[in-house]
Design an enzyme around this catalytic site. Structure first.
Site, PDB file in Angstrom:
ATOM      1  N   ASP A   1     -25.501   1.168 -16.762  1.00 39.19           N
ATOM      2  CA  ASP A   1     -26.352   2.363 -16.835  1.00 39.19           C
ATOM      3  C   ASP A   1     -25.707   3.476 -17.680  1.00 39.19           C
ATOM      4  O   ASP A   1     -26.351   4.498 -17.918  1.00 39.19           O
ATOM      5  CB  ASP A   1     -26.747   2.874 -15.436  1.00 39.19           C
ATOM      6  CG  ASP A   1     -25.602   2.938 -14.457  1.00 39.19           C
ATOM      7  OD1 ASP A   1     -24.510   2.415 -14.762  1.00 39.19           O
ATOM      8  OD2 ASP A   1     -25.796   3.506 -13.367  1.00 39.19           O
ATOM      9  N   HIS A   2     -24.482   3.238 -18.158  1.00 39.58           N
ATOM     10  CA  HIS A   2     -23.800   4.193 -19.040  1.00 39.58           C
ATOM     11  C   HIS A   2     -23.628   3.600 -20.438  1.00 39.58           C
ATOM     12  O   HIS A   2     -23.523   2.377 -20.604  1.00 39.58           O
ATOM     13  CB  HIS A   2     -22.401   4.515 -18.507  1.00 39.58           C
ATOM     14  CG  HIS A   2     -22.379   5.229 -17.202  1.00 39.58           C
ATOM     15  ND1 HIS A   2     -22.025   6.553 -17.073  1.00 39.58           N
ATOM     16  CD2 HIS A   2     -22.640   4.798 -15.946  1.00 39.58           C
ATOM     17  CE1 HIS A   2     -22.067   6.906 -15.811  1.00 39.58           C
ATOM     18  NE2 HIS A   2     -22.447   5.861 -15.094  1.00 39.58           N
TER      19      HIS A   2
ATOM     20  N   ASN B   1     -18.249   3.526 -18.715  1.00 34.12           N
ATOM     21  CA  ASN B   1     -18.452   3.078 -17.337  1.00 34.12           C
ATOM     22  C   ASN B   1     -19.293   1.798 -17.417  1.00 34.12           C
ATOM     23  O   ASN B   1     -20.464   1.844 -17.789  1.00 34.12           O
ATOM     24  CB  ASN B   1     -19.165   4.158 -16.509  1.00 34.12           C
ATOM     25  CG  ASN B   1     -19.422   3.706 -15.078  1.00 34.12           C
ATOM     26  OD1 ASN B   1     -19.677   2.537 -14.821  1.00 34.12           O
ATOM     27  ND2 ASN B   1     -19.351   4.632 -14.138  1.00 34.12           N
TER      28      ASN B   1
ATOM     29  N   ASP C   1     -15.758   8.865 -16.829  1.00 33.66           N
ATOM     30  CA  ASP C   1     -17.036   9.242 -16.213  1.00 33.66           C
ATOM     31  C   ASP C   1     -16.761  10.441 -15.324  1.00 33.66           C
ATOM     32  O   ASP C   1     -16.198  10.287 -14.242  1.00 33.66           O
ATOM     33  CB  ASP C   1     -17.585   8.059 -15.403  1.00 33.66           C
ATOM     34  CG  ASP C   1     -18.875   8.421 -14.679  1.00 33.66           C
ATOM     35  OD1 ASP C   1     -19.333   9.585 -14.790  1.00 33.66           O
ATOM     36  OD2 ASP C   1     -19.424   7.545 -13.980  1.00 33.66           O
TER      37      ASP C   1
ATOM     38  N   ASP D   1     -20.312  11.383 -19.478  1.00 34.85           N
ATOM     39  CA  ASP D   1     -19.129  10.631 -19.918  1.00 34.85           C
ATOM     40  C   ASP D   1     -18.505  11.393 -21.077  1.00 34.85           C
ATOM     41  O   ASP D   1     -19.132  11.561 -22.128  1.00 34.85           O
ATOM     42  CB  ASP D   1     -19.533   9.214 -20.318  1.00 34.85           C
ATOM     43  CG  ASP D   1     -20.157   8.468 -19.149  1.00 34.85           C
ATOM     44  OD1 ASP D   1     -19.397   7.867 -18.365  1.00 34.85           O
ATOM     45  OD2 ASP D   1     -21.402   8.545 -18.983  1.00 34.85           O
TER      46      ASP D   1
ATOM     47  N   ASN E   1     -19.023  12.465 -14.049  1.00 31.79           N
ATOM     48  CA  ASN E   1     -20.109  12.709 -13.092  1.00 31.79           C
ATOM     49  C   ASN E   1     -20.476  14.186 -12.993  1.00 31.79           C
ATOM     50  O   ASN E   1     -20.873  14.691 -11.933  1.00 31.79           O
ATOM     51  CB  ASN E   1     -19.768  12.125 -11.714  1.00 31.79           C
ATOM     52  CG  ASN E   1     -20.246  10.674 -11.575  1.00 31.79           C
ATOM     53  OD1 ASN E   1     -21.373  10.345 -11.948  1.00 31.79           O
ATOM     54  ND2 ASN E   1     -19.398   9.811 -11.037  1.00 31.79           N
TER      55      ASN E   1
ATOM     56  N   GLU F   1     -15.497   1.908 -13.187  1.00 33.44           N
ATOM     57  CA  GLU F   1     -16.313   1.028 -12.339  1.00 33.44           C
ATOM     58  C   GLU F   1     -16.162  -0.444 -12.738  1.00 33.44           C
ATOM     59  O   GLU F   1     -17.154  -1.156 -12.918  1.00 33.44           O
ATOM     60  CB  GLU F   1     -17.786   1.454 -12.341  1.00 33.44           C
ATOM     61  CG  GLU F   1     -18.026   2.702 -11.507  1.00 33.44           C
ATOM     62  CD  GLU F   1     -19.435   2.765 -10.922  1.00 33.44           C
ATOM     63  OE1 GLU F   1     -19.626   2.197  -9.823  1.00 33.44           O
ATOM     64  OE2 GLU F   1     -20.333   3.360 -11.556  1.00 33.44           O
TER      65      GLU F   1
END
Length: 255
Positions: A245-246, A7, A145, A216, A147, A34
């Site tokens: 951020d991943h 991501n 991802d 992930d 989540n 994303e």
DNA sequence: ATGGTGGCGCGGCCA
């Protein structure tokens, strides 16, 4: 085949990092989430110059998925059949006889919210899509991802997160349905260090303190899991300047 | 600390 998911939280911002990572990690396939790009702005030429073909499904500002591959991508399909979604979250393609399903699962925002209800509806439909793919492809990778953190070991503080979005029971049950269909979490096929995560909040210095979640995932059908040779998370790009951020999650298997 | 940072895009939403 070495396959990865990342991501990138805006491919426009992160393209140099993606190109850098492709060069060092040398994956055969990389699934992105994303991208946050409309299709007319997708950097096809830069990715081609790195030696990768690409299929993508984007929209302005939010969401967006893409699959990069050294070998040709065939049978590309956008979205989930039978699920009318105005958010670009799903992309499927076949590479070298392996079916690849790239997911950007809804975040859900907060338990009880409309976005959380959408996440659960979305996951319920996904189970049917995965079942149909498995019926057609013994070699299937479902990655992205999610989540959702699968288990306590995937959460820096499980007690603090229990019942919260990304770690609530209905979300974990939805993920378990995918496992029950015959998919395996490649990361857990091997002995791993403790406290390995793939996402750390930008806020509160999450990465520096290793306050994160492993959300992930690279899920493998039984045929591929039986031939899986390695699975990991590459934390390195999360420490780069202006990072996503991943971090990328990877799996390798023999064909 | 009901906060904090980052991306998009220029106000407020989303994560």
């Amino acid at each position: 085949m070495k396959i990865a998911t990342w991501n990138v939280n805006s491919l426009r911002v992160r393209l140099p990092q993606v190109l850098q990572w492709l060069e060092t990690a040398q994956p055969d396939v990389l699934a992105l989430q994303e991208t946050k790009l409309s299709d007319d702005k997708f950097p096809v030429e830069e990715i081609a110059a790195a030696g990768y073909q690409v299929a993508f499904h984007g929209q302005p500002t939010y969401n967006g998925v893409a699959i990069l591959s050294r070998l040709p991508l065939t049978d590309v399909r956008i979205g989930m059949p039978g699920f009318d979604d105005d958010q670009a979250r799903v992309l499927a393609a076949t590479v070298d006889g392996v079916r690849v399903l790239d997911l950007y699962v809804p975040n859900g925002q907060e338990v009880g919210s409309e976005k959380y209800a959408y996440k659960l509806r979305w996951l319920e439909h996904l189970a049917g899509v995965v079942a149909a793919e498995l019926a057609q492809h013994s070699r299937l990778v479902v990655l992205g991802d999610f989540n959702i953190a699968p288990a306590d070991a995937d959460v820096h503080d499980p007690e603090a997160w229990r019942g919260k979005v990304l770690f609530s029971e209905p979300e974990k049950v939805a993920l378990q349905r995918l496992f029950d269909l015959g998919l395996a979490d490649s990361f857990r096929l091997f002995d791993q260090d403790e406290n390995v995560f793939s996402w750390w909040d930008y806020r509160a210095a999450g990465f520096r303190r290793n306050i994160g979640l492993r959300i992930d995932l690279v899920l493998l059908s039984e045929t591929l899991a039986a031939n899986c040779t390695d699975a990991s998370v590459d934390r390195a790009p999360r420490a780069w300047e202006r990072p996503s951020d991943h971090a990328p999650a990877l799996a390798s298997f023999k064909l």
